[in-house]
Motif scaffolding. Structure first.
Motif, PDB file in Angstrom:
ATOM      1  N   THR A  84       1.002  -1.240  -0.104  1.00 42.87           N
ATOM      2  CA  THR A  84      -0.067   0.146  -0.184  1.00 42.87           C
ATOM      3  C   THR A  84       0.847   1.264   0.055  1.00 42.87           C
ATOM      4  OG1 THR A  84      -1.771  -1.211   1.066  1.00 42.87           O
ATOM      5  CG2 THR A  84      -1.954   1.282   1.240  1.00 42.87           C
ATOM      6  N   LEU A  85       1.945   1.079   0.829  1.00 40.42           N
ATOM      7  CA  LEU A  85       2.957   2.393   0.972  1.00 40.42           C
ATOM      8  C   LEU A  85       3.598   2.793  -0.475  1.00 40.42           C
ATOM      9  CD1 LEU A  85       4.096   4.522   2.867  1.00 40.42           C
ATOM     10  CD2 LEU A  85       5.838   2.919   3.171  1.00 40.42           C
ATOM     11  N   ASP A 123      -8.837   2.372   0.813  1.00 35.34           N
ATOM     12  CA  ASP A 123     -10.274   1.435   0.656  1.00 35.34           C
ATOM     13  C   ASP A 123     -10.196   0.127   1.482  1.00 35.34           C
ATOM     14  OD1 ASP A 123      -9.249  -0.474  -0.998  1.00 35.34           O
ATOM     15  OD2 ASP A 123      -9.871   0.638  -2.619  1.00 35.34           O
ATOM     16  N   GLU A 124     -11.378  -0.477   1.413  1.00 35.63           N
ATOM     17  CA  GLU A 124     -11.471  -1.836   1.889  1.00 35.63           C
ATOM     18  C   GLU A 124     -10.339  -2.869   1.536  1.00 35.63           C
ATOM     19  OE1 GLU A 124     -14.493  -1.865  -1.196  1.00 35.63           O
ATOM     20  OE2 GLU A 124     -13.590  -0.451   0.246  1.00 35.63           O
ATOM     21  N   THR A 125      -9.811  -2.616   0.385  1.00 32.90           N
ATOM     22  CA  THR A 125      -9.134  -3.653  -0.280  1.00 32.90           C
ATOM     23  C   THR A 125      -7.427  -3.187   0.054  1.00 32.90           C
ATOM     24  OG1 THR A 125      -8.780  -2.620  -2.443  1.00 32.90           O
ATOM     25  CG2 THR A 125     -10.565  -4.093  -2.058  1.00 32.90           C
ATOM     26  N   PHE A 126      -7.309  -2.213   1.083  1.00 29.04           N
ATOM     27  CA  PHE A 126      -6.306  -1.711   1.451  1.00 29.04           C
ATOM     28  C   PHE A 126      -5.375  -1.099   0.175  1.00 29.04           C
ATOM     29  CE2 PHE A 126      -6.254  -5.405   4.628  1.00 29.04           C
ATOM     30  CZ  PHE A 126      -6.838  -4.540   5.515  1.00 29.04           C
ATOM     31  N   THR A 127      -6.324  -0.314  -0.468  1.00 28.60           N
ATOM     32  CA  THR A 127      -5.656   0.254  -1.787  1.00 28.60           C
ATOM     33  C   THR A 127      -5.664   1.722  -1.796  1.00 28.60           C
ATOM     34  OG1 THR A 127      -6.248  -1.660  -3.192  1.00 28.60           O
ATOM     35  CG2 THR A 127      -5.729   0.515  -4.294  1.00 28.60           C
ATOM     36  N   TYR A 128      -4.690   2.335  -1.936  1.00 26.99           N
ATOM     37  CA  TYR A 128      -4.448   3.758  -1.796  1.00 26.99           C
ATOM     38  C   TYR A 128      -5.509   4.380  -2.966  1.00 26.99           C
ATOM     39  CZ  TYR A 128      -2.879   8.680  -1.976  1.00 26.99           C
ATOM     40  OH  TYR A 128      -2.666  10.018  -2.220  1.00 26.99           O
ATOM     41  N   PRO A 185     -11.648   4.460   9.493  1.00 30.98           N
ATOM     42  CA  PRO A 185     -10.847   3.813  10.404  1.00 30.98           C
ATOM     43  C   PRO A 185     -10.720   2.093  10.189  1.00 30.98           C
ATOM     44  CG  PRO A 185     -11.929   5.580  11.401  1.00 30.98           C
ATOM     45  CD  PRO A 185     -12.535   5.347  10.148  1.00 30.98           C
ATOM     46  N   ALA A 186     -11.979   1.608   9.848  1.00 29.12           N
ATOM     47  CA  ALA A 186     -11.999   0.250   9.574  1.00 29.12           C
ATOM     48  C   ALA A 186     -11.193  -0.320   8.395  1.00 29.12           C
ATOM     49  CB  ALA A 186     -13.475  -0.178   9.461  1.00 29.12           C
ATOM     50  N   PHE A 187     -10.841   0.612   7.594  1.00 29.49           N
ATOM     51  CA  PHE A 187     -10.012   0.286   6.562  1.00 29.49           C
ATOM     52  C   PHE A 187      -8.354   0.323   6.749  1.00 29.49           C
ATOM     53  CE2 PHE A 187     -13.722   1.988   3.706  1.00 29.49           C
ATOM     54  CZ  PHE A 187     -14.398   0.724   3.824  1.00 29.49           C
ATOM     55  N   SER A 188      -8.147   0.782   7.752  1.00 29.70           N
ATOM     56  CA  SER A 188      -6.699   1.244   8.232  1.00 29.70           C
ATOM     57  C   SER A 188      -6.118  -0.042   8.289  1.00 29.70           C
ATOM     58  CB  SER A 188      -6.518   1.650   9.408  1.00 29.70           C
ATOM     59  OG  SER A 188      -7.376   2.837   9.666  1.00 29.70           O
TER      60      SER A 188
END
Length: 341
Positions: free
Chosen positions: A77-78, A144-149, A280-283
């Motif tokens: 993600t980063l 988002d919910e898929t950990f995508t920026y 915050p749930a997508f963190s």
């Protein structure tokens, strides 16, 4: 303590080592023209980091590798979301390495001068962008919910992030000036001391504002006030010691400030590794971004065996090259004598 938390802390230590050591490399490179005022002076400044700059970058490689292996979701993600600024940093580091090696290959003042400007410019870029990147990590970015920026480049240019860039820039300039004050003699040392006395109060002011902003807005725990206080004490020590001409204490104070700034950032993050500003749930957290226990166990044994070896070797390098340098000790175009033999 579980292994994921252990590796989160170890990665913080690796980034601390990188910023403390590479910080004065960047500072020295940025100040070459300011303190050098001529080819011999610039070479004197550059020679203070010549034996160690590439070893200091090992900390970056290790920190990046540890993130990739211990927290693959965080790494993915980063590096995808921050692709452009991280690409600029990578290019700057590559160009700096080439410039340091090539500046003395041709006996021509114009040739050396151009490479000197490239060395200076390639130090300014990462000195600013590392602060911008870490400020955004702490602040949170659209995920988002898929950990995508899901944001763009300009999402990374908030006032807080830009202040983070100004903070690392000021800290590294001060760090480099103090390092040069310890490692040089003559005119270069006098100019470096003057810059150090000017930069230390500026670094204290900018870093102080950034630290308080971080603590008030992005930290959910009380204990991160401790690294804020320690970092402020370190920078205050650098200011006072610089005024008294005690640059060993000043360097220690500045290094402590950089180290505890990293503690503040990572302490503010935990248990997140990359907060989502979308929800915050997508963190990304220490738990949902980490590798398997087996992977972390193998990594831990490797780190326990090899880390002391690296520390001893790098410490030995600094001990061997501990003496001061001056422009009077550097003959004209000494790097070319070897090439002519």
């Amino acid at each position: 303590m579980d292994l994921a938390t252990f590796w989160f802390m170890l990665i913080a230590v690796l980034w601390t080592g990188y910023f403390v050591l590479e910080g004065f490399d960047f500072g020295v490179a940025m100040l070459m023209e300011k303190v050098g005022k001529g080819d011999r002076g610039r070479r004197t400044a550059l020679n203070t980091i010549g034996p160690v700059w590439d070893g200091n970058e090992v900390w970056l490689l290790t920190a990046g590798g540890a993130m990739f292996a211990a927290f693959p979701e965080w790494y993915a993600t980063l590096f995808s979301g921050f692709y452009f600024p991280l690409l600029l940093i990578l290019l700057a580091l590559i160009v700096r390495a080439v410039a340091i090696e090539y500046r003395g290959k041709i006996d021509d003042d114009t040739w050396r001068r151009r490479w000197d400007w490239i060395i200076m410019g390639s130090a300014w870029v990462p000195a600013i962008l590392w602060g911008v990147a870490f400020a955004n990590i702490v602040r949170g970015v659209p995920i988002d919910e898929t950990f995508t920026y899901t944001g763009g480049f300009f999402n990374l240019l908030s006032p807080y992030a830009l202040l983070g860039g100004a903070t690392t820039l000021a800290l590294f300039l001060s760090h480099g000036a103090i390092f040069l004050s310890l490692k040089t003699n003559g005119v270069v040392r006098e100019r470096s001391e003057a810059v150090a006395r000017q930069m230390a109060p500026i670094a204290l002011t900018i870093a102080g504002v950034f630290a308080v902003w971080t603590q008030l807005m992005y930290s959910a725990v009380w204990w991160t006030w401790i690294p804020v206080a320690v970092a402020a004490l370190g920078l205050a020590t650098a200011v006072v010691a610089g005024r008294l001409g005690r640059y060993g204490y000043a360097f220690t104070g500045n290094a402590v400030a950089i180290a505890f700034a990293v503690v503040l950032l990572y302490g503010s993050l935990y248990p997140n590794v990359m907060p989502s500003s979308t929800d915050p749930a997508f963190s990304l957290t220490v738990e949902n971004a980490s590798s398997t226990d087996y992977t972390l166990t193998v990594m831990t044994w490797v780190a326990l065996i090899l880390t002391p070896v690296v520390l001893v070797y790098q410490g030995w390098t600094y001990w061997v090259f501990r003496r001061r340098l001056s422009a009077e000790n550097i003959p004209e175009h000494s790097s070319l004598k070897f090439l002519k033999k």
